[in-house]
Design a protein around this motif. Structure first.
Motif, PDB file in Angstrom:
ATOM      1  N   LEU A  31      66.066 -61.608  -9.490  1.00  0.00           N
ATOM      2  CA  LEU A  31      67.473 -60.996 -10.360  1.00  0.00           C
ATOM      3  C   LEU A  31      67.588 -60.155 -10.875  1.00  0.00           C
ATOM      4  CD1 LEU A  31      70.819 -61.934 -10.541  1.00  0.00           C
ATOM      5  CD2 LEU A  31      70.113 -62.841 -12.009  1.00  0.00           C
ATOM      6  N   VAL A  77      56.881 -51.170 -11.520  1.00  0.00           N
ATOM      7  CA  VAL A  77      56.467 -51.623 -12.665  1.00  0.00           C
ATOM      8  C   VAL A  77      57.355 -53.547 -12.801  1.00  0.00           C
ATOM      9  CG1 VAL A  77      56.669 -51.460 -15.132  1.00  0.00           C
ATOM     10  CG2 VAL A  77      56.166 -49.680 -13.843  1.00  0.00           C
ATOM     11  N   ARG A 134      55.028 -56.989 -11.477  1.00  0.00           N
ATOM     12  CA  ARG A 134      54.538 -57.414 -11.962  1.00  0.00           C
ATOM     13  C   ARG A 134      55.193 -58.621 -12.684  1.00  0.00           C
ATOM     14  NH1 ARG A 134      52.471 -53.711 -15.786  1.00  0.00           N
ATOM     15  NH2 ARG A 134      50.986 -55.333 -16.375  1.00  0.00           N
ATOM     16  N   LEU A 135      56.339 -58.925 -13.426  1.00  0.00           N
ATOM     17  CA  LEU A 135      56.566 -60.625 -13.401  1.00  0.00           C
ATOM     18  C   LEU A 135      57.705 -60.554 -12.983  1.00  0.00           C
ATOM     19  CD1 LEU A 135      58.194 -57.766 -16.563  1.00  0.00           C
ATOM     20  CD2 LEU A 135      56.053 -59.239 -16.434  1.00  0.00           C
ATOM     21  N   ALA A 158      64.483 -59.865 -14.218  1.00  0.00           N
ATOM     22  CA  ALA A 158      66.414 -60.142 -15.022  1.00  0.00           C
ATOM     23  C   ALA A 158      66.005 -58.039 -15.799  1.00  0.00           C
ATOM     24  CB  ALA A 158      66.753 -61.017 -15.030  1.00  0.00           C
ATOM     25  N   MET A 159      65.333 -59.238 -16.718  1.00  0.00           N
ATOM     26  CA  MET A 159      65.252 -57.719 -18.312  1.00  0.00           C
ATOM     27  C   MET A 159      64.465 -56.759 -18.082  1.00  0.00           C
ATOM     28  SD  MET A 159      66.775 -60.020 -20.314  1.00  0.00           S
ATOM     29  CE  MET A 159      68.050 -60.492 -19.114  1.00  0.00           C
ATOM     30  N   ILE A 160      63.307 -56.803 -17.375  1.00  0.00           N
ATOM     31  CA  ILE A 160      62.680 -55.490 -17.722  1.00  0.00           C
ATOM     32  C   ILE A 160      63.511 -54.231 -16.005  1.00  0.00           C
ATOM     33  CG2 ILE A 160      61.338 -55.515 -15.552  1.00  0.00           C
ATOM     34  CD1 ILE A 160      59.170 -54.371 -16.686  1.00  0.00           C
ATOM     35  N   VAL A 212      63.482 -64.753 -14.928  1.00  0.00           N
ATOM     36  CA  VAL A 212      64.036 -64.027 -16.327  1.00  0.00           C
ATOM     37  C   VAL A 212      63.601 -62.642 -16.835  1.00  0.00           C
ATOM     38  CG1 VAL A 212      64.564 -64.199 -18.998  1.00  0.00           C
ATOM     39  CG2 VAL A 212      64.449 -66.197 -17.062  1.00  0.00           C
ATOM     40  N   TYR A 213      62.088 -62.538 -16.887  1.00  0.00           N
ATOM     41  CA  TYR A 213      61.407 -61.629 -16.908  1.00  0.00           C
ATOM     42  C   TYR A 213      61.952 -60.811 -16.003  1.00  0.00           C
ATOM     43  CZ  TYR A 213      58.493 -64.052 -20.684  1.00  0.00           C
ATOM     44  OH  TYR A 213      58.101 -65.000 -21.680  1.00  0.00           O
ATOM     45  N   VAL A 215      67.731 -48.117 -20.186  1.00  0.00           N
ATOM     46  CA  VAL A 215      67.558 -46.324 -20.639  1.00  0.00           C
ATOM     47  C   VAL A 215      68.067 -45.162 -19.790  1.00  0.00           C
ATOM     48  CG1 VAL A 215      65.209 -45.622 -20.293  1.00  0.00           C
ATOM     49  CG2 VAL A 215      64.600 -47.848 -21.725  1.00  0.00           C
ATOM     50  N   PHE A 245      69.000 -57.421 -12.786  1.00  0.00           N
ATOM     51  CA  PHE A 245      70.155 -57.191 -13.543  1.00  0.00           C
ATOM     52  C   PHE A 245      70.135 -55.560 -13.386  1.00  0.00           C
ATOM     53  CE2 PHE A 245      73.408 -58.874 -16.417  1.00  0.00           C
ATOM     54  CZ  PHE A 245      73.274 -59.847 -15.761  1.00  0.00           C
ATOM     55  N   LEU A 305      66.758 -55.176 -16.348  1.00  0.00           N
ATOM     56  CA  LEU A 305      67.776 -54.854 -17.098  1.00  0.00           C
ATOM     57  C   LEU A 305      67.622 -53.141 -18.514  1.00  0.00           C
ATOM     58  CD1 LEU A 305      70.438 -54.791 -18.671  1.00  0.00           C
ATOM     59  CD2 LEU A 305      69.800 -56.363 -19.584  1.00  0.00           C
ATOM     60  N   GLY A 306      66.502 -53.272 -18.360  1.00  0.00           N
ATOM     61  CA  GLY A 306      65.736 -52.365 -19.425  1.00  0.00           C
ATOM     62  C   GLY A 306      65.762 -50.973 -19.312  1.00  0.00           C
ATOM     63  N   PHE A 307      65.382 -51.069 -17.977  1.00  0.00           N
ATOM     64  CA  PHE A 307      64.695 -49.852 -17.572  1.00  0.00           C
ATOM     65  C   PHE A 307      66.651 -48.851 -17.043  1.00  0.00           C
ATOM     66  CE2 PHE A 307      60.594 -50.793 -15.763  1.00  0.00           C
ATOM     67  CZ  PHE A 307      60.155 -49.559 -15.870  1.00  0.00           C
TER      68      PHE A 307
END
Lengths: 399, 348
Positions: free
Chosen positions: A57, A110, A113-114, A120-122, A117-118, A129, A59, A124-126
């Protein structure tokens, strides 16, 4: 389907001028809305290409859409080095795609590597930013919070063969070309020209994506979605496959963003980079069919259709003006409950609140129709519609 | 070397920057500034832990990443705000106002917990056996519906001409708005109040997890929910209770946010709190309560530190917001499972 889309503007104009005019303007989406459907569907397809086919996913997919959109807007305003306002739009489309693909490569390297859920979240984080960055970076425009409008050039962006004037049409609501007397009898308004031109680009992108999905590469992606451990055990380097799919997906999302600015001529951080833009893509992918390439198109069509139908003040069509024009004053003033009149009820529950109904429907789809419109249709038919429908029809004739 | 230095010092920006940085560093490390930054960081950490605690409880036990958590916080803010506006009169004293706040927290907690229970039974329970993706999708849909419903109600009653519901801010006791000076460090009363509230919540949840039977179920269910049900525990009921508890905490967090002028009760509050809440639970390691508390502290302190630096030294208005997400990205790059995370969490 392509034919249905191609015929739509003609049929729409015909119907609007016919006796059913009021009903048609209320019910059917306008051409402007359909243009939005086209480029947003391409974005949703690119989202579905990575999320529906590999099960990862993404996100933060809005980051790629926004990159493409901003690239075109900035190039047209002569803010960017090397690409100036005179760069052909077709080249900008490719550049937007490449820029988004580069961003996707950086994020994907990057993020993959995950998993789950992780991931989707990373992503989303990028993308957040980037969103905050673009929102506050005064390089982008003097008021970055309000986004960028194309002010560097008044001419429409041209879709066609670069360098050959006769094979180009400009797109945009006010800046686009209009065509009169094509083949002697076809007249097209600027919006209709944009519709066909953007439609052509989206169609090409769709065929490219479809080609990829049906290639061995695409099959591998599905294998990864179904069971990544096993795919790896067979000997596939799943990381490389996932990353390549992500980059391809980013490329097409960038093109979608570029088309968006090409037509609308402006972009804001909210409709380019914000994570809810990716949320919308997710929404239409689910309604249309997760893991089907054409599904997002139907989902977008549905979503935008409902939004326009319930649009605020009914800009150019929709339920509200229809009811105002056709329901008597007496009915509107009738008290329903505790001083709430029918008119107020309509204002309260229908005026501009499409998100409520789309959201409800989305929840129902997740619960009961997880494969979406197209996926369910395929399950029923036992194959893709293009193959299953002719077989069915042939069987009816044989009996 | 000798040619590089004059070149650099010829540029005004470069020659001034190191000196400026040293000055700023000295000022930053002075007890008054450092104390203020730390207090503000702790207050922010309290808010973050409040909005993230419910999320991490639910994920830890059930493996459901609740996208509707932010919207539930938003509902709590409105509901608590409503109670505050109705009960607090112009002339109420500080004690009465605090009492009203307590009432608002109880009401918001109760109502949201009930809503959470209904959501769990009605919507989340049918899809436990599907991939985790679908639970994200479902709760995302719930967010859309809740936000739009809130928007309809807010519009209908004309609560909000502005984005923040100002009436609620006016129900604060006056001493919360004042600054308090302790040993040269000035902090606002509100910050101290938030820290108290946050610490109370952390202690409460911690006691729940370690001292009650349900807490035991939650910890066991996080390890292996099948084994838990084999031991005769009604896992479905545990899930419902924990989901209700998690949403209840979200509601209480909303009431706390409603008094903070930086947040306030508004419809976009849902998205605004959801993202930092995600950052905190992910940085801490999904599903570990200890990690969430530590991550909230890290994010809060980094945030307040960077805010000070960007306000006083470096001029880029958006960066404090970006810092929160940079913390997420950097953590995931360095330690993909978060600070205290394990590779497999959730009973499903």
């Amino acid at each position: 389907m392509v034919l249905a889309f191609a015929a739509y503007p003609g049929v729409y104009t015909l119907l609007v001028n016919s006796g059913l005019s009021a009903e048609v303007t209320a019910l059917l989406p306008r051409i402007e809305t359909l243009v939005v459907v086209l480029f947003f569907a391409l974005f949703a397809m690119s989202f579905d290409f990575i999320s529906g086919y590999t099960g990862y996913l993404s996100f933060g997919h809005a980051a790629f859409y926004g990159t493409g959109a901003y690239l075109v807007a900035l190039a047209a305003n002569d803010t960017l080095p090397l690409v100036g306002p005179e760069t052909p739009f077709m080249l900008l489309l490719v550049l937007a795609g490449v820029a988004a693909a580069v961003v996707a490569l950086a994020i994907g390297t990057v993020s993959f590597r995950l998993s789950g859920v992780y991931f989707a979240m990373i992503t989303l984080g990028f993308s957040q930013v980037l969103y905050v960055f673009v929102r506050d970076w005064d390089f982008v425009s003097s008021a970055p919070r309000d986004g960028v409008a194309v002010t560097g050039t008044t001419e429409g962006f041209e879709i066609g063969v670069p360098g050959v004037d006769a094979l180009n049409v400009a797109i945009g609501q006010l800046t686009g070309d209009s065509i009169e007397g094509l083949l002697g009898f076809i007249d097209l308004s600027p919006t209709e020209v944009s519709f066909y031109a953007i439609g052509a680009v989206v169609l090409v992108c769709y065929f490219l994506l479809q080609r990829i999905v049906h290639s061995p590469f695409g099959r591998t992606l599905i294998a990864i979605r179904e069971n990544e451990e096993r795919a790896r055990a067979i000997g596939y380097n799943t990381y490389v496959y996932k990353l390549s799919a992500f980059v391809i997906s980013g490329f097409f999302a960038g093109i979608a963003g570029a088309l968006f600015v090409g037509f609308r001529r402006s972009v804001t951080p909210e409709n380019g980079f914000y994570f809810l833009v990716a949320g919308d893509a997710l929404l239409v992918s689910i309604i249309g069919g997760f893991g089907t390439l054409a599904g997002p198109l139907y989902g977008t069509l549905f979503d935008e259709g409902v939004r326009e139908f319930l649009s605020k003040e009914g800009g150019g069509g929709g339920l509200l003006p229809y009811l105002r024009a056709n329901v008597g004053e007496g009915t509107l003033a009738t008290e329903l409950y505790n001083g709430l009149t029918v008119a107020e009820a309509i204002n309260t529950f229908l005026n501009g609140h499409a998100a409520l109904y789309v959201g409800l429907l989305f929840v129902l789809f997740v619960l009961y129709v997880p494969n979406g419109l197209l996926g369910t249709a395929r399950d029923r038919m036992g194959g893709t519609l293009a193959k299953a429908v002719p077989t069915r029809i042939r069987r009816w004739f044989d009996e | 070397m000798s040619t590089v230095v004059p070149l650099l010092s010829a540029l005004p920006a470069f020659s001034a920057l190191p000196l400026q940085l040293v000055d700023a560093l000295v000022e930053f490390l002075s007890p008054a500034t450092l104390g203020e930054v730390i207090v503000r960081g702790l207050a922010e950490a309290s808010l973050y832990v409040m909005i993230a605690a419910g999320l991490t409880l639910v994920f830890g036990l059930m493996g459901v990443l609740n996208f509707a958590h932010g919207s539930l916080t938003m509902l709590g803010a409105y509901l608590g705000g409503l109670v505050l506006v109705v009960t607090v009169a112009q002339s109420s004293g500080a004690a009465a106002r605090l009492l009203a706040f307590g009432l608002a927290v109880v009401v918001a907690f109760g109502a949201l917990a009930a809503l959470g229970g209904v959501l769990e039974v009605g919507l989340v329970r049918p899809i436990y056996d599907r991939p985790p993706l679908y639970q994200i999708l479902l709760t995302f849909g719930v967010t859309l519906v809740l936000d739009e419903l809130a928007r309809i109600v807010v519009l209908f009653y004309g609560l909000q001409p502005t984005t923040v519901w100002q009436d609620v801010l006016g129900t604060k006791p006056t001493f919360l708005a004042d600054s308090v000076g302790v040993a040269g460090v000035s902090a606002s009363g509100l910050e101290l109040f938030q820290i108290l509230f946050g610490v109370a919540t952390v202690v409460g949840v911690f006691l729940f997890l370690t001292r009650t039977r349900y807490g035991l179920y939650v910890r066991a269910g996080g390890e292996d929910s099948e084994m838990l049900s084999a031991l005769g525990v009604d896992v479905n009921r545990v899930f419902t209770v924990v989901f209700a508890l998690g949403t209840g905490i979200a509601g209480a967090a909303g009431v706390l946010l409603a008094w903070d002028p930086a947040w306030g009760a508004s419809v976009p509050l849902g998205a605004e709190t959801l993202l930092p809440a995600f950052v905190v639970v992910i940085v801490g390691g999904l599903g570990t309560f200890r990690g969430t508390v530590v991550a909230a502290l890290v994010v809060g302190l980094v945030d307040s530190t960077m805010t000070w630096w960007f306000q006083n030294v470096i001029d880029f208005t958006g960066l404090p917001e970006m810092v929160v997400f940079l913390v997420l990205v950097i953590t995931l790059i360095v330690k993909p499972q978060g600070l205290y995370g394990v590779s497999e969490v959730g009973g499903h």
